[in-house]
Each structure stands twice: as structure tokens, then as C-alpha cells.
Design an enzyme around this catalytic site. Structure first.
Site: not given
Length: 398
Positions: A187, A189, A196, A232, A275-276, A320, A343
Site C-alpha cells: 500500500d 499511504d 495520507e 473527499r 494504492s487507494g 487491490k 495498514d
């Protein structure tokens, strides 16, 4: 001693020529070596040799007597134990696992608590290895168990105990696949980097508190990830594209991240970041660190301005895990040979799909659900779970 095996154990000061002398006597007597193991701690040697006579020789006493004299000449103590073939087979057919104990310091209390739990479950410790140099910060136990043992229940007890004494504990099946991992997926962030990214962009856009609150809830699994991401990103509408470059220039890598990737690449691993977050940042990290793959979300930018929309397919937890499988398939790597590190709650599907899924400094919910979790400052501490020692890491890193 007819049709029996003899386990010889020699201990004492280490010196050159011991193995040559012992095996020479065994060879001259026509005995066969069934097993052998040696370790040296500082200057103290411990050598174990299991022998028998395959040609039907009925009396092993002369050889044992000769070895007793040899041990005395070498300044060693010799002990021996007679084993039956049935006892040997029971021993060699037990299940083997590796217990890794990792922390800022692995002290006597931690070792006592862990070994007590192993003893309560009738687990035998076959070998103990120190993986760090200097201070004791990582210890590896090779253990054997009966097939009936509930390893998951024992592991839960070990994890609880580890948390109470300030160490991380991992229990892995000892097999070829533990030592033959070929793909590591990270991942971004709060894993590969210490921040982040979306929170930093929001701070520049003046909506930092609003976005950070949503991020925290999303990473804990309290919110639907795609919905939380769109919410966001919408708050970033109007942000200038130059802000992304500004944030990237100030991104702090997690300590040990560069060393981890360097060592993995030199060992022939394929590496990826999934990654998101946003592709703008994963592409640059891929180039900077020399990663093989990078996947993330597209942040729509028109005329140098963030539109507040996500471009393309959202990389959520399911995506993912899917990408992990796709990369492994493309490289001809089985899932047992993969490692995933993350995480957040959106990393759980990926961690569950990988051969070794590691929650790194993870949120509470992720720690509870992941099979392995590590709370260490340095990302390269992951390498201890592959059995690499600190000395080997330094040698590989050059």
C-alpha cells in the site's frame, strides 16, 4: 543396541577439525549418518549427529567408545541417546513452524512468556536463532507440533502476550513457500510513505479537517471506501495541479522503505505499489524506487485544475486483491509466493489473498483481522519474516 540409532551430542569450546575428526571415525566404523546439526554461540560448540549401521552391524559400542576418547582429546563433552526407528519417524513427521519475535528489545521476559505458551501447547522448540546483530531485537524459533494442535488458537495467545510485553510475534508454516516468496505488493499511504496524500492535498485546499476525518473513518472500515473517496475528492475541486507536485516533493518515505525495495530487487523479487490514493503519486514512487508496477486512482484534472471527480475504476479493497492476482498471474507467481503489506481496512482483502499478508502499523480493526501485524518503525523489518538476518540484509544492500 540392535537395529537402534544413536544420537551423539558433543559440546564444548569450538575449534577447527572437529567435524573432520568425528565424521572420520563414523566413516571408518561403517556407520551411516541419518541427521546432523551444529551451532556455535560465541565460542561454544554444540554438535548433534544421529547414526545407525545400515549393513546390519549389531554392536555400536566400539564406535561410541572411540568417540568418547576422541571427545576427551578435543576437550569436548559427549552424551549419547539410543532411539528406535519408530521414535525417529514420529519426530520427523511432526509439523514445523517458525515463530518470529521482533521488537525494540526482545528481553528475557518476552522469551519466557512466549516459550511458556509453547510449552503449554506441547510444542517443542527445535532451534533458536538470533537475526539481529548487537542488541537482541529479533529472535526466530523453529518449532515442531503434533498435527492435532490448533495453531490459530495458539497464535492468538502469542499475539496477545506479545502486545503485553511490547514485541511483535508471527507464526508461519515452515515450508518451501516461506523461503520462496517472489512478489511483494505494498500500500502507499501510511505504509510505503508516512502520510495520507489526500489529507495533505486537502490541507493545501483549505479543507484539511473535513477530509482527514473522513479518511480516518474510511481506513478504520467505518465508511464505504468508494463513497468516502468520492466525497473527499469532491472537496478538492478547484485545487491547482501544481499542488500535487508540491505535496510529492515533501513526501516522507517510511524509514526502511528504500532499503526494503533495494534488497527485494537484488534478491529477484517483483515489487508493486497498489494504492487507494492517486496515480500521480504512485507513478513517481515507482520511478523513484524502481518498482515494477504501480496502480492507484485517477484524479481528474482539466486545464490545470482538479475537477473534484475520480477518473476510471476506483481502486478499493476488492480491486487491490484483484490486482495482486493479476500481477502474480502475469509474472507466473503463485499466490503462496506473494506478500502484501498495508495498514487500512481497504487492504484487508489483499492481505487475505496473499501468501503472507502483513498489517504494518495498522488501524485497530485491521490488526484484529490480519493474520500478521507488525508495529515497528522501519518497513524493512518485514524482511525478518522471510528469515533474513540483519547481517544478510547489510550484505545484500551493499
Amino acid at each position: 543396541m540392535d537395529n537402534k540409532m544413536v544420537l551423539l551430542t558433543l559440546t564444548g569450546p569450538d575449534r577447527t577439525g572437529i567435524i573432520a575428526a568425528v565424521t572420520g571415525h563414523i566413516a571408518d566404523a561403517g556407520a551411516r549418518i541419518r541427521d546432523i546439526e551444529q551451532s556455535v554461540t560465541h565460542t561454544l560448540l554444540s554438535l548433534s549427529v544421529l547414526i545407525d549401521f545400515p549393513t546390519g552391524e549389531s554392536d555400536q559400542k566400539p564406535l561410541v567408545k572411540e568417540l568418547l576418547f576422541l571427545a576427551k582429546e578435543l576437550g569436548l563433552d559427549l552424551d549419547f541417546q539410543v532411539l528406535t526407528e519408530a521414535e525417529y519417524r514420529r519426530k520427523t513427521t511432526r509439523n514445523a513452524y517458525v515463530v518470529t519475535i521482533l521488537g525494540g528489545e526482545v528481553n528475557a521476559l518476552a522469551l519466557a512468556r512466549v516459550s511458556r505458551i509453547l510449552a503449554e501447547h506441547a510444542v517443542n522448540i527445535e532451534r533458536i536463532s538470533k537475526l539481529t546483530q548487537g542488541q537482541l531485537r529479533c529472535v526466530e524459533f523453529l518449532i515442531t507440533t503434533t498435527p492435532e494442535l490448533d495453531v490459530k488458537a495458539m497464535t492468538r495467545k502469542l499475539l496477545h502476550t506479545g502486545a503485553s510485553v511490547g514485541v511483535d510475534i508471527a507464526v508461519q508454516k515452515e515450508s518451501l513457500y516461506r523461503r520462496a516468496k517472489r512478489l511483494v505488493v505494498l500500500d502507499m499511504d501510511s505504509t510505503l510513505i508516512q502520510i495520507e496524500v489526500i489529507d495533505e492535498l486537502a490541507r493545501v485546499a483549505g479543507v484539511g479537517e473535513q477530509v482527514a476525518e473522513i479518511t480516518e473513518r474510511a481506513m478504520n472500515g467505518e465508511l464505504d471506501f468508494p463513497g468516502a473517496l468520492r466525497e473527499r475528492v469532491a472537496l478538492l475541486k478547484g485545487l491547482k495541479a501544481e499542488a500535487l507536485e508540491q505535496v510529492y516533493r515533501n513526501i516522507p518515505l517510511t524509514p526502511g522503505a528504500r532499503n526494503l525495495v533495494t534488497i527485494l530487487k537484488r534478491l529477484g523479487f517483483k515489487t508493486a505499489v497498489i494504492s487507494g490514493g492517486f496515480q500521480f503519486f504512485t507513478d513517481r514512487l515507482k520511478a523513484d524506487l524502481g518498482l515494477d508496477y504501480a496502480y492507484a486512482n485517477g484524479l481528474e484534472i482539466v486545464d490545470g485544475i482538479v475537477t473534484g471527480e475520480v477518473a476510471g475504476t476506483i481502486v478499493d479493497g476488492a480491486r487491490k486483491a484483484q490486482l495482486l492476482e493479476e500481477i502474480a498471474g502475469k509474472e507466473g507467481i503463485t499466490l503462496d509466493q506473494t506478500i502484501a503489506i498495508g495498514d487500512g481496512a481497504n487492504d484487508l482483502p489483499m492481505l487475505g489473498r496473499a501468501g503472507l499478508g502483513i498489517a504494518f502499523n495498522a488501524k485497530a480493526r485491521v490488526r484484529e483481522q490480519a493474520d500478521f501485524h507488525i508495529n515497528q518503525q522501519n518497513l524493512d523489518s518485514i524482511l525478518y519474516l522471510l528469515g533474513l538476518s540483519e547481517r544478510e540484509m547489510a550484505e545484500i544492500a551493499g
